[in-house]
Each structure stands twice: as structure tokens, then as C-alpha cells.
Design a protein around this motif. Structure first.
Motif, PDB file in Angstrom:
ATOM      1  N   ARG A  68     -21.030-138.621  -5.593  1.00 23.34           N
ATOM      2  CA  ARG A  68     -21.423-139.362  -6.786  1.00 23.34           C
ATOM      3  C   ARG A  68     -21.263-138.440  -7.987  1.00 23.34           C
ATOM      4  O   ARG A  68     -21.559-137.247  -7.903  1.00 23.34           O
ATOM      5  CB  ARG A  68     -22.872-139.843  -6.674  1.00 23.34           C
ATOM      6  N   VAL A  69     -20.760-138.988  -9.087  1.00 24.41           N
ATOM      7  CA  VAL A  69     -20.464-138.183 -10.271  1.00 24.41           C
ATOM      8  C   VAL A  69     -21.030-138.860 -11.507  1.00 24.41           C
ATOM      9  O   VAL A  69     -20.833-140.066 -11.705  1.00 24.41           O
ATOM     10  CB  VAL A  69     -18.947-137.991 -10.456  1.00 24.41           C
ATOM     11  N   TYR A  70     -21.727-138.080 -12.316  1.00 25.69           N
ATOM     12  CA  TYR A  70     -22.122-138.551 -13.645  1.00 25.69           C
ATOM     13  C   TYR A  70     -21.261-137.812 -14.661  1.00 25.69           C
ATOM     14  O   TYR A  70     -21.154-136.586 -14.620  1.00 25.69           O
ATOM     15  CB  TYR A  70     -23.597-138.282 -13.927  1.00 25.69           C
ATOM     16  N   VAL A  71     -20.628-138.560 -15.565  1.00 21.11           N
ATOM     17  CA  VAL A  71     -19.767-137.983 -16.595  1.00 21.11           C
ATOM     18  C   VAL A  71     -20.466-138.126 -17.938  1.00 21.11           C
ATOM     19  O   VAL A  71     -20.919-139.224 -18.297  1.00 21.11           O
ATOM     20  CB  VAL A  71     -18.399-138.689 -16.646  1.00 21.11           C
ATOM     21  N   GLY A  72     -20.560-137.036 -18.678  1.00 16.15           N
ATOM     22  CA  GLY A  72     -21.222-137.084 -19.973  1.00 16.15           C
ATOM     23  C   GLY A  72     -20.525-136.231 -21.014  1.00 16.15           C
ATOM     24  O   GLY A  72     -19.570-135.514 -20.714  1.00 16.15           O
ATOM     25  N   LYS A 120     -12.749-143.505 -16.250  1.00 16.89           N
ATOM     26  CA  LYS A 120     -11.705-144.408 -15.743  1.00 16.89           C
ATOM     27  C   LYS A 120     -10.863-143.733 -14.665  1.00 16.89           C
ATOM     28  O   LYS A 120     -10.490-144.357 -13.660  1.00 16.89           O
ATOM     29  CB  LYS A 120     -10.819-144.879 -16.905  1.00 16.89           C
ATOM     30  N   LEU A 121     -10.542-142.461 -14.862  1.00 14.39           N
ATOM     31  CA  LEU A 121      -9.743-141.742 -13.872  1.00 14.39           C
ATOM     32  C   LEU A 121     -10.508-141.562 -12.565  1.00 14.39           C
ATOM     33  O   LEU A 121      -9.927-141.654 -11.475  1.00 14.39           O
ATOM     34  CB  LEU A 121      -9.324-140.380 -14.428  1.00 14.39           C
ATOM     35  N   THR A 122     -11.812-141.309 -12.653  1.00  9.65           N
ATOM     36  CA  THR A 122     -12.626-141.177 -11.444  1.00  9.65           C
ATOM     37  C   THR A 122     -12.688-142.498 -10.693  1.00  9.65           C
ATOM     38  O   THR A 122     -12.566-142.535  -9.461  1.00  9.65           O
ATOM     39  CB  THR A 122     -14.050-140.721 -11.812  1.00  9.65           C
ATOM     40  N   GLN A 123     -12.834-143.576 -11.421  1.00  9.95           N
ATOM     41  CA  GLN A 123     -12.863-144.889 -10.789  1.00  9.95           C
ATOM     42  C   GLN A 123     -11.527-145.214 -10.138  1.00  9.95           C
ATOM     43  O   GLN A 123     -11.481-145.747  -9.020  1.00  9.95           O
ATOM     44  CB  GLN A 123     -13.226-145.961 -11.821  1.00  9.95           C
ATOM     45  N   ALA A 124     -10.422-144.870 -10.810  1.00  7.58           N
ATOM     46  CA  ALA A 124      -9.098-145.158 -10.267  1.00  7.58           C
ATOM     47  C   ALA A 124      -8.805-144.320  -9.028  1.00  7.58           C
ATOM     48  O   ALA A 124      -8.180-144.804  -8.072  1.00  7.58           O
ATOM     49  CB  ALA A 124      -8.033-144.907 -11.336  1.00  7.58           C
ATOM     50  N   ALA A 125      -9.247-143.073  -9.023  1.00  8.14           N
ATOM     51  CA  ALA A 125      -9.007-142.201  -7.872  1.00  8.14           C
ATOM     52  C   ALA A 125      -9.808-142.664  -6.660  1.00  8.14           C
ATOM     53  O   ALA A 125      -9.389-142.462  -5.514  1.00  8.14           O
ATOM     54  CB  ALA A 125      -9.372-140.762  -8.219  1.00  8.14           C
ATOM     55  N   ARG A 127     -12.439-141.622  -5.205  1.00  8.14           N
ATOM     56  CA  ARG A 127     -12.939-140.595  -4.281  1.00  8.14           C
ATOM     57  C   ARG A 127     -14.432-140.367  -4.474  1.00  8.14           C
ATOM     58  O   ARG A 127     -15.060-139.703  -3.658  1.00  8.14           O
ATOM     59  CB  ARG A 127     -12.188-139.283  -4.497  1.00  8.14           C
ATOM     60  N   ALA A 128     -14.982-140.870  -5.540  1.00  7.47           N
ATOM     61  CA  ALA A 128     -16.400-140.697  -5.839  1.00  7.47           C
ATOM     62  C   ALA A 128     -16.894-141.920  -6.587  1.00  7.47           C
ATOM     63  O   ALA A 128     -16.119-142.637  -7.225  1.00  7.47           O
ATOM     64  CB  ALA A 128     -16.617-139.438  -6.681  1.00  7.47           C
ATOM     65  N   ASN A 129     -18.192-142.154  -6.502  1.00  5.66           N
ATOM     66  CA  ASN A 129     -18.814-143.243  -7.243  1.00  5.66           C
ATOM     67  C   ASN A 129     -19.358-142.718  -8.561  1.00  5.66           C
ATOM     68  O   ASN A 129     -19.981-141.653  -8.609  1.00  5.66           O
ATOM     69  CB  ASN A 129     -19.944-143.862  -6.425  1.00  5.66           C
ATOM     70  N   VAL A 130     -19.098-143.448  -9.632  1.00  6.91           N
ATOM     71  CA  VAL A 130     -19.549-143.055 -10.958  1.00  6.91           C
ATOM     72  C   VAL A 130     -20.996-143.480 -11.143  1.00  6.91           C
ATOM     73  O   VAL A 130     -21.345-144.646 -10.933  1.00  6.91           O
ATOM     74  CB  VAL A 130     -18.656-143.673 -12.046  1.00  6.91           C
ATOM     75  N   ALA A 131     -21.829-142.512 -11.523  1.00 10.95           N
ATOM     76  CA  ALA A 131     -23.263-142.783 -11.656  1.00 10.95           C
ATOM     77  C   ALA A 131     -23.651-143.293 -13.040  1.00 10.95           C
ATOM     78  O   ALA A 131     -24.809-143.673 -13.240  1.00 10.95           O
ATOM     79  CB  ALA A 131     -24.059-141.512 -11.343  1.00 10.95           C
ATOM     80  N   ASN A 132     -22.734-143.305 -13.992  1.00 15.54           N
ATOM     81  CA  ASN A 132     -23.042-143.781 -15.335  1.00 15.54           C
ATOM     82  C   ASN A 132     -23.459-145.245 -15.303  1.00 15.54           C
ATOM     83  O   ASN A 132     -22.752-146.085 -14.732  1.00 15.54           O
ATOM     84  CB  ASN A 132     -21.830-143.622 -16.251  1.00 15.54           C
TER      85      ASN A 132
END
Length: 308
Positions: A68-72, A120-125, A127-132
């Protein structure tokens, strides 16, 4: 022609699991990585007070097959991360990655653009869920700034896998792969077209291997036969729960509803066969019918001995 490049890693305290920095020659970006247990020390560094973007990364307790990844982003990354560290909704993360600029030329507009693009790139890849909770809207920049930021992004995509983060690594390009009924793909040094078949159970699967990662293609079949041991049984069940491996009209088979990447050929083969399997001997090259093991061994045999 693909040219090599150098990524400079610096282990701040001399240990591979502590705080580290990463840079690329002639790139203004700077990457700082820290385990959560060393966060206070990392945030004392000058880079943490700069304008930049950051990633908070950890296991996803709700989906064990992914992180899981949070991007800020922030004018002062340190302030934003300190706030997140106190948020009980973000207890999942165990490592922080700060991306800033050595020349201090990143502005608030730049990092807001980067945040949106990285999400957007994380979602397209996938490989991880976006925590935002809320996806930020795309930010408008002058054309020249967009070009600069896209180059900046491309460098981050190179560095992050080197320091242990693969969530920006794109999926294997399977657009050129032929249908399962065709077997004309040719192996290349960078990718291999593979198949796994069982005459006994009547299923067939196709995959592409790139840099050791196996991507099983949508439309491939998996057996429903039950065996006593499968160390990848939990992974298989997770794919079923996620709707990525679904039932068919034939009760003997499941089918991959989408392309699915696996870390090893054995993981992919075990999910397909539903039992412990040596993937290197199970997967065959489409063009030569060699096993993956035999092909790999042949590549090694072609390397001359040191004294030759």
C-alpha cells in the motif's frame, strides 16, 4: 539502443537497511529513503525541509499480494510526514521515500503535478494499492515545465526499484503477444514468450517473462484439480477473491480475467496447476519448446570460460 546509467547510493549510517540516499548523474533530483523507526533522524536532514513529493510504503493488510502506498507533496516535506506519522489511518507504512531537488527549483505547482502523475502511474502499474482517499486533479503547467517534470518522473522510475520500491514499475508490454492458439512469438534477450500446457488436465496458459518477472496473460487457464500441497495456495485464493482468476463454464478450469504478474516462474506455475511446481521446468518457450531451465542453461553454456 539502451544505454546504461549509474545510480549513486549512499548508506548514511553504513547499513543497507538504514537511511540511504540515491542520485543519478546529471539529474537534479534527490531521493531519501528511511525506515519508519529512523524517521526522526531522517527528517533532520536538509532534504526533508525542501519542496518535494513523498511516498509512504508498507504492506496492505487487506490485500496480502500487494503493498500500500500513500503519495503526498508539500512545500516542506518534513511537516507533511510528521502529520501523517500521527494519523492512525496511516499506520500501515514502514518506509518513507522523499523525492526533492538538489537545485531547489521544484515549486508547489511542480510537486502537485508530480503527485497527481505518481498516483496515476501507481494505479496503472497495479503493483500496489493507493492509500490516498481523494485523487488530486491533474495540474496544469506550461508546456516546457511538463516536459521537465516528465523527465523528472522517468528518473524517479529508474531509482525507486533500485532502492526496493517497484510500485512505479510498469507492466510488461503484452500488446504484441499473439492469441493462445498461435505459437509464433520469438524469444528475445529482454523478454521470453512462454507456455504451460497439460494434456492430462487439458489446460493451457501463456506468459511473458521480462527480467525474471512472469506475467501470465489474460485468457490463460488454471486447473481446479485439488492437490495436497501448494505453498502458493494463499496467493491463488487471493487472486480468486480479487476476481482476477475466475470460474468458467467448464468446472475443470479457472481463467485469468486479466494479465497477472508473478515474482517467479514457480509461483505462476503453482497457481495455474494448484500444486507445488518447478516453474523453470514447467514453462516452455513458445518457439523452441525448450523448458525455461534448458534455455537458461544454454545461455550460460554459451559464455566462454575465463581461460578461453
Amino acid at each position: 539502443m539502451i544505454h546504461g546509467r549509474s545510480v549513486r547510493l549512499y548508506l548514511v549510517d553504513g547499513t543497507p537497511t538504514g537511511i540511504l540516499t540515491a542520485e543519478i548523474m546529471n539529474w537534479t533530483g534527490h531521493v531519501l529513503v528511511s525506515p519508519r523507526s529512523r524517521l526522526a533522524e531522517a527528517l533532520l536532514r536538509a532534504e526533508a525541509s525542501r519542496t518535494g513529493v513523498y511516498f509512504l510504503v508498507g504492506d496492505d493488510p487487506e490485500q496480502p499480494t500487494k503493498t500500500r502506498v500513500y503519495v503526498g507533496e508539500g512545500d516542506s516535506v518534513v511537516d507533511r510526514i510528521k502529520s501523517h506519522a500521527k494519523d492512525p489511518q496511516k499506520d500501515f507504512w514502514t518506509r518513507a521515500c522523499l523525492v526533492t531537488s538538489k537545485d531547489l527549483n521544484l515549486t508547489k505547482a511542480h510537486v502537485r503535478y508530480l503527485e497527481s502523475r505518481f498516483i496515476k502511474l501507481t494505479q496503472a502499474a497495479d503493483r500496489a494499492n493507493v492509500a490516498n482517499g481523494n485523487e488530486p486533479a491533474s495540474k496544469t503547467l506550461p508546456e516546457s515545465d511538463v516536459a521537465d517534470m516528465e523527465f523528472f518522473i522517468s528518473q524517479v522510475q529508474v531509482v525507486l526499484p533500485v532502492v526496493g520500491f517497484d510500485f512505479l514499475r510498469g507492466k510488461a508490454n503484452v500488446a504484441a503477444i499473439e492469441p493462445l492458439s498461435q505459437k509464433t512469438a520469438s524469444p528475445q534477450s529482454s523478454q521470453l514468450h512462454l507456455m504451460l500446457m497439460s494434456e492430462k488436465y487439458g489446460f493451457e496458459a501463456r506468459a511473458i517473462e521480462v527480467d525474471g518477472e512472469i506475467t501470465v496473460l489474460a485468457g490463460s487457464h488454471a486447473s481446479t484439480e485439488t492437490f495436497t500441497t501448494n505453498i502458493y495456495g494463499n496467493l491463488r485464493q487471493q487472486l480468486i477473491n480479487e476476481g482476477r482468476l475466475v470460474p468458467t463454464d467448464d468446472p475443470n478450469f479457472l481463467v485469468f480475467a486479466e494479465d497477472v504478474a508473478f515474482a517467479s516462474p514457480s509461483a505462476a506455475a503453482a497457481v495455474i496447476k494448484n500444486r507445488n511446481t518447478n516453474g523453470r521446468t514447467s514453462w516452455k518457450l513458445v518457439t523452441t519448446n525448450q523448458s525455461l531451465k534448458d534455455w537458461q542453461d544454454a545461455q550460460l553454456s554459451a559464455v566462454p570460460n575465463a581461460g578461453d
